[in-house]
Design a protein around this motif. Structure first.
Motif, PDB file in Angstrom:
ATOM      1  N   GLN A 142      -5.809 -15.639  27.791  1.00 15.25           N
ATOM      2  CA  GLN A 142      -6.939 -15.352  28.673  1.00 15.25           C
ATOM      3  C   GLN A 142      -8.252 -15.271  27.924  1.00 15.25           C
ATOM      4  O   GLN A 142      -9.249 -14.869  28.497  1.00 15.25           O
ATOM      5  CB  GLN A 142      -6.692 -14.089  29.506  1.00 15.25           C
ATOM      6  CG  GLN A 142      -6.275 -12.929  28.685  1.00 15.25           C
ATOM      7  CD  GLN A 142      -6.218 -11.638  29.475  1.00 15.25           C
ATOM      8  OE1 GLN A 142      -6.370 -11.621  30.684  1.00 15.25           O
ATOM      9  NE2 GLN A 142      -6.049 -10.560  28.777  1.00 15.25           N
ATOM     10  N   ARG A 143      -8.257 -15.687  26.671  1.00 19.34           N
ATOM     11  CA  ARG A 143      -9.497 -15.679  25.911  1.00 19.34           C
ATOM     12  C   ARG A 143     -10.328 -16.909  26.284  1.00 19.34           C
ATOM     13  O   ARG A 143      -9.797 -18.019  26.428  1.00 19.34           O
ATOM     14  CB  ARG A 143      -9.203 -15.724  24.408  1.00 19.34           C
ATOM     15  CG  ARG A 143      -8.458 -14.501  23.905  1.00 19.34           C
ATOM     16  CD  ARG A 143      -9.342 -13.308  23.757  1.00 19.34           C
ATOM     17  NE  ARG A 143     -10.258 -13.450  22.633  1.00 19.34           N
ATOM     18  CZ  ARG A 143     -11.359 -12.717  22.474  1.00 19.34           C
ATOM     19  NH1 ARG A 143     -11.698 -11.815  23.374  1.00 19.34           N
ATOM     20  NH2 ARG A 143     -12.121 -12.892  21.418  1.00 19.34           N
ATOM     21  N   VAL A 188      -4.190 -22.041  21.179  1.00 18.55           N
ATOM     22  CA  VAL A 188      -3.239 -21.016  21.618  1.00 18.55           C
ATOM     23  C   VAL A 188      -2.098 -20.970  20.599  1.00 18.55           C
ATOM     24  O   VAL A 188      -2.100 -21.709  19.623  1.00 18.55           O
ATOM     25  CB  VAL A 188      -2.690 -21.288  23.042  1.00 18.55           C
ATOM     26  CG1 VAL A 188      -3.824 -21.333  24.055  1.00 18.55           C
ATOM     27  CG2 VAL A 188      -1.883 -22.591  23.090  1.00 18.55           C
ATOM     28  N   ASN A 247      -0.181 -13.753  25.277  1.00 15.04           N
ATOM     29  CA  ASN A 247      -0.808 -13.364  26.542  1.00 15.04           C
ATOM     30  C   ASN A 247      -2.286 -13.070  26.333  1.00 15.04           C
ATOM     31  O   ASN A 247      -3.134 -13.398  27.174  1.00 15.04           O
ATOM     32  CB  ASN A 247      -0.117 -12.122  27.122  1.00 15.04           C
ATOM     33  CG  ASN A 247       1.298 -12.417  27.573  1.00 15.04           C
ATOM     34  OD1 ASN A 247       1.750 -13.552  27.511  1.00 15.04           O
ATOM     35  ND2 ASN A 247       2.004 -11.392  28.015  1.00 15.04           N
ATOM     36  N   TRP A 248      -2.592 -12.419  25.230  1.00 11.43           N
ATOM     37  CA  TRP A 248      -3.983 -12.111  24.899  1.00 11.43           C
ATOM     38  C   TRP A 248      -4.779 -13.412  24.768  1.00 11.43           C
ATOM     39  O   TRP A 248      -5.817 -13.602  25.403  1.00 11.43           O
ATOM     40  CB  TRP A 248      -4.015 -11.318  23.583  1.00 11.43           C
ATOM     41  CG  TRP A 248      -5.393 -11.003  23.052  1.00 11.43           C
ATOM     42  CD1 TRP A 248      -6.307 -10.158  23.608  1.00 11.43           C
ATOM     43  CD2 TRP A 248      -5.995 -11.520  21.854  1.00 11.43           C
ATOM     44  NE1 TRP A 248      -7.440 -10.114  22.829  1.00 11.43           N
ATOM     45  CE2 TRP A 248      -7.281 -10.932  21.749  1.00 11.43           C
ATOM     46  CE3 TRP A 248      -5.573 -12.391  20.862  1.00 11.43           C
ATOM     47  CZ2 TRP A 248      -8.145 -11.206  20.692  1.00 11.43           C
ATOM     48  CZ3 TRP A 248      -6.432 -12.668  19.809  1.00 11.43           C
ATOM     49  CH2 TRP A 248      -7.703 -12.084  19.727  1.00 11.43           C
ATOM     50  N   ILE A 249      -4.241 -14.328  23.974  1.00  9.40           N
ATOM     51  CA  ILE A 249      -4.952 -15.581  23.728  1.00  9.40           C
ATOM     52  C   ILE A 249      -5.057 -16.410  24.996  1.00  9.40           C
ATOM     53  O   ILE A 249      -6.064 -17.082  25.230  1.00  9.40           O
ATOM     54  CB  ILE A 249      -4.237 -16.356  22.601  1.00  9.40           C
ATOM     55  CG1 ILE A 249      -4.390 -15.578  21.282  1.00  9.40           C
ATOM     56  CG2 ILE A 249      -4.782 -17.781  22.460  1.00  9.40           C
ATOM     57  CD1 ILE A 249      -3.416 -15.983  20.207  1.00  9.40           C
TER      58      ILE A 249
END
Lengths: 544, 544
Positions: free
Chosen positions: B517-518, B165, B513-515
């Protein structure tokens, strides 16, 4: 495999016509001519194939039709301008494809704005019907927008209310930052599926004018004529032809004339080699340059580089790290730069330089790691030094026995701006702007120690350490989470000021990428998944 | 339910000491005193509870200890300064919690920088041991960073290499934009799990100095003494006490003295009512203001508003829309503004105004929709007009029979800047800056038509339409995807220039935020999930 090369005679979805100083780009999307299966391109909606043609047309107008001063973008479909990116295409695409698709379409729209700002080709969106979503986003990339008043046609951004995603092709940013629409009105507009028409659209700043159907063509034509008659330097210029690139594609890479791309799939790395000009590639006069046309080294090499980058992005997703090499004669690169600078006010040279700048920005915005490797025989000088300055890290061999050098030219002084508006040297030396000046003022070439001292390289291993150090750095890099690297690189590459472009690629895109993987959009009950189906989306309403 | 109120005598993790002009904030995290189950706060790692105490201490130092000019941030743990946000806490938290947690910790660090820039309280990070991840991010929010040279202690951002992250609490942005570390060095540092020590950390600009263990305390003390002896206006000021807020919490809301929060859970909306000062709340002299202390309306009302916003964010995730109301006498609000402006150079008034600005920025950054409703009896004037200007939309009743008015004061002219550095009027009228001037130059109050004409409101429905129009707008808003709204609002609220703050909240946060939830981070085989386990993370190496 996606092919990024095309030309007007092969266009399926656009018609490009030129009459004097006015070009007309007419959208007429063929619904069955998709680049993937599973959807039809109804209502002038688009997929990547449609946008590749648009990008090609914008590029060709600059090189092939320099006499053009106004470009009208319109549609052949009755009552519809463009319905935006095809929703079923988005719904069936992988996350990675959606993200790469949006990045490319964003670059196409930024190229339109670059043509307007720097090439004297103004874009007019003639909305003969509704422009929704990406259709309106295409319109706001143009300089002026005119909408037909037929009681029905509207402009709209229905992504939030209908699809649970953002208008991700710059729409939100251009609303408030380019057209400077009041934020509360932008909020209303962006949640109104049916959009706005005529007078209100004009009052809110969403369009520049509206005319009844009977007067639309005439009124737009009158305005376009005004634009085309404005003073401009290119009026009598004759364009050059952009021919297909010579490329030999194989399982393990692509060989162009000046660029080689070698894929090491097992290591998930690529070697990207850019060759400098040969002695015979160095014309001195404008006449010789015009005669060479697209075979002129700075144009051909950068067109090849652009194609290689697009190929890496879209067709080679697993390649995480690109090692950038150059090969050639430093003096030849510097000579090329000198010639370009000398003639930089000539339209063709100006276009070549603008193109080089766009290709380098494409590199800056590529979600792969880049390591530049400076070794004997390399020619990281002037415009090619920008490749090293674009890289996340630069390694330069420190050898007592071999000549390893880099050099600067005027090309490092701002002629090739990054998206943030700064030169790469300025971005590099934000803390010590005088260092950028010192580098530019340096007499002659930099050997490894001088380059290290000047702050131009990250590491300067000696002969004994070089192989191991590079190997370890590559292994470490490729072992890291690709997502964390993408976010990290997007944050570290663009320090300093922000522009509309950096807002689009950095902020808007990041939010869209986030939303593009949220269950509320792409889950089984998400809005994107359920669009056009009898089922309704079900949201988890927790705000995040 | 998370409680955001605390005070030094209740701190579990920090010790706050003051000696003359020097305060010392010492971190000594108690590993079992967590705000949730499932993890221990080892090695001075932190969770939200630790950061709530830090935020409280930073705030109290400004109001209660104005004589302080230097704040030393250090640790009581041997050889460790702070290990950053607790990884097991992150690993077991919901996506929404992680995002809200990072936003709050970012706001705390921005508050440190605000105290340094505007309150003359400089922060010195005395790293008596390793500062990793959020620990180093706390350090770079300080003005100066000193690291002990014990052969072991380092600064590091190990999130990318160890957790997949980002360092999401401003770290990447502050590296290149605040400390202006060269981008290639920032790249190396951000992928080096073990970080950098001593001389190299100093050479690369990651720290400001390093001293051997035996001299560390003394050297830092000497530097702190220099800072504390610098000229400053507050030397003889006596602080005021920040007492616990009077709040009555119930199932359906929170009642404070000047703020009411009413939750309509079924509709997923809240009514937020801010009451203006009463006649007796209007002291005119500094002496009276000092005597009132934290009971002075502008301080108490905004502290209550701040608490209500934090409660909404963290404890009421499903509330998507906040309807903002005010109640009171416009003249009283304007009188309060006038008194504040008159005394704005007095330290206490300066702090009160800075606090109001921070609370309004907290509102701007809250991931909920805001509609301001201007009705009879409301007092959207001066500082409270900012609530309407912060809102995504503003509705103002147009009634022939009732008095509905708004008014401006000097508080709308830049004293309460947004994160982008502009006033809310400037942000609103980017296209027509003269409109902001006209609004400020307007004589007297604005009735509904004048307010609409001036561009201050989105819609001005009449009596007959009001109820229906508001109801429909609320229903429509709350039916939309909460994620798309978050991304849309983050894009539309902050047009115009960018600052380090907007980069942190807009760009870095969006990527994080994108990462967050990856699958590569939080999936069963993700790096965050597998941290500290015998299993290794397995990445999908496709670059996106």
């Amino acid at each position: 495999m996606i092919n990024f090369e095309t030309s007007p005679e092969r266009y399926k979805h656009w018609k490009l016509g030129v009459a004097g100083a006015v070009a007309t780009l007419t959208m007429d999307v063929q619904e069955n001519e998709t680049i993937a299966d599973g959807y039809k391109l109804k209502l002038n909606s688009y997929d990547l194939g449609v946008d590749i043609e648009l990008a090609d047309a914008v590029q060709r107008l600059r090189f092939e039709r320099p006499e053009v001063k106004a470009v009208v973008v319109t549609s052949l479909k009755p009552r519809i301008f463009c319905a935006g990116a095809n929703i079923y295409m988005l719904g069936t695409s992988s996350h990675a494809f959606k993200v790469n698709f949006c990045k490319f379409t964003n670059e196409t729209r930024c190229a339109i704005e670059d043509a307007s700002a720097n090439s004297g080709q103004k874009y007019v969106a003639a909305l003969n019907g509704t422009a929704s979503g990406g259709g309106y986003e295409l319109a706001i990339a143009c300089d002026e927008i005119f909408l037909v008043d037929d009681g029905n046609s509207a402009v709209s951004l229905p992504e939030v209310p209908l699809l649970g995603v953002l208008p991700g092709t710059g729409g939100l940013t251009r609303l408030v930052d380019k057209r400077k629409v009041r934020r509360d009105r932008a909020d209303v507009f962006s949640t109104l599926a049916e959009g706005l028409k005529g007078k209100r659209a004009k009052d809110w700043g969403l369009i520049d004018g509206h005319f009844p159907t009977s007067k639309f063509q005439e009124a737009v034509a009158a305005r376009v004529k005004e634009i085309a008659q404005a003073d401009g330097a290119n009026s009598k210029a004759t364009g050059i032809k952009l021919n297909p690139l010579p490329v030999e594609a194989s399982e393990n890479g692509r060989e162009y004339q000046y660029v080689s791309l070698k894929l090491n799939r097992e290591q998930r790395t690529a070697d990207l080699i850019v060759r400098g000009p040969a002695a015979g590639d160095l014309p001195a006069s404008i006449e010789e340059i015009e005669k060479l046309g697209d075979a002129y080294w700075p144009l051909q090499a950068y067109r090849e580089l652009d194609n290689a980058l697009l190929h890496l992005r879209m067709n080679e997703l697993e390649i995480g790290l690109v090692c950038v090499h150059t090969a050639g004669d430093i003096d030849a690169v510097l000579a090329a730069d000198q010639t370009l600078v000398k003639h930089k006010d000539h339209w063709l040279v100006r276009e070549i330089i603008l193109h080089m700048a766009r290709v380098l920005r494409r590199l800056d915005l590529t979600a792969k790691s880049f390591f530049a490797l400076i070794e004997p025989g390399s020619c990281f000088a002037g415009n090619l030094l920008e490749l090293a300055l674009s890289a996340d890290r630069t390694f330069m061999l420190n050898s007592p026995d071999e000549k390893v050098e880099v050099a600067t030219s005027e090309f490092n002084a701002g002629i090739l701006p990054m998206s943030n508006g700064l030169s790469r040297l300025q971005s590099r030396f934000l803390a010590t702007p005088e260092q950028a000046e010192e580098v530019l003022a340096h007499e002659g070439r930099f050997d490894t120690e001088a380059a290290d001292e000047a702050g131009l390289v990250t590491f300067a291993p000696d002969d004994l350490d070089w192989d191991d150090e590079i190997r370890v750095a590559i292994e470490e890099r490729t072992s890291l989470s690709p997502d964390a690297l993408t976010g990290m690189e997007a944050s570290l590459r663009f320090a300093g000021p922000e522009t509309m472009d950096t807002k689009i690629y950095g902020r808007l895109t990041a939010w869209q990428n986030w939303i593009f993987q949220r269950p509320n959009a792409v889950g089984p009950q998400g809005a994107l998944t359920n669009y056009g189906k009898p089922t309704q989306p079900q949201f988890d309403y927790k705000r995040t």
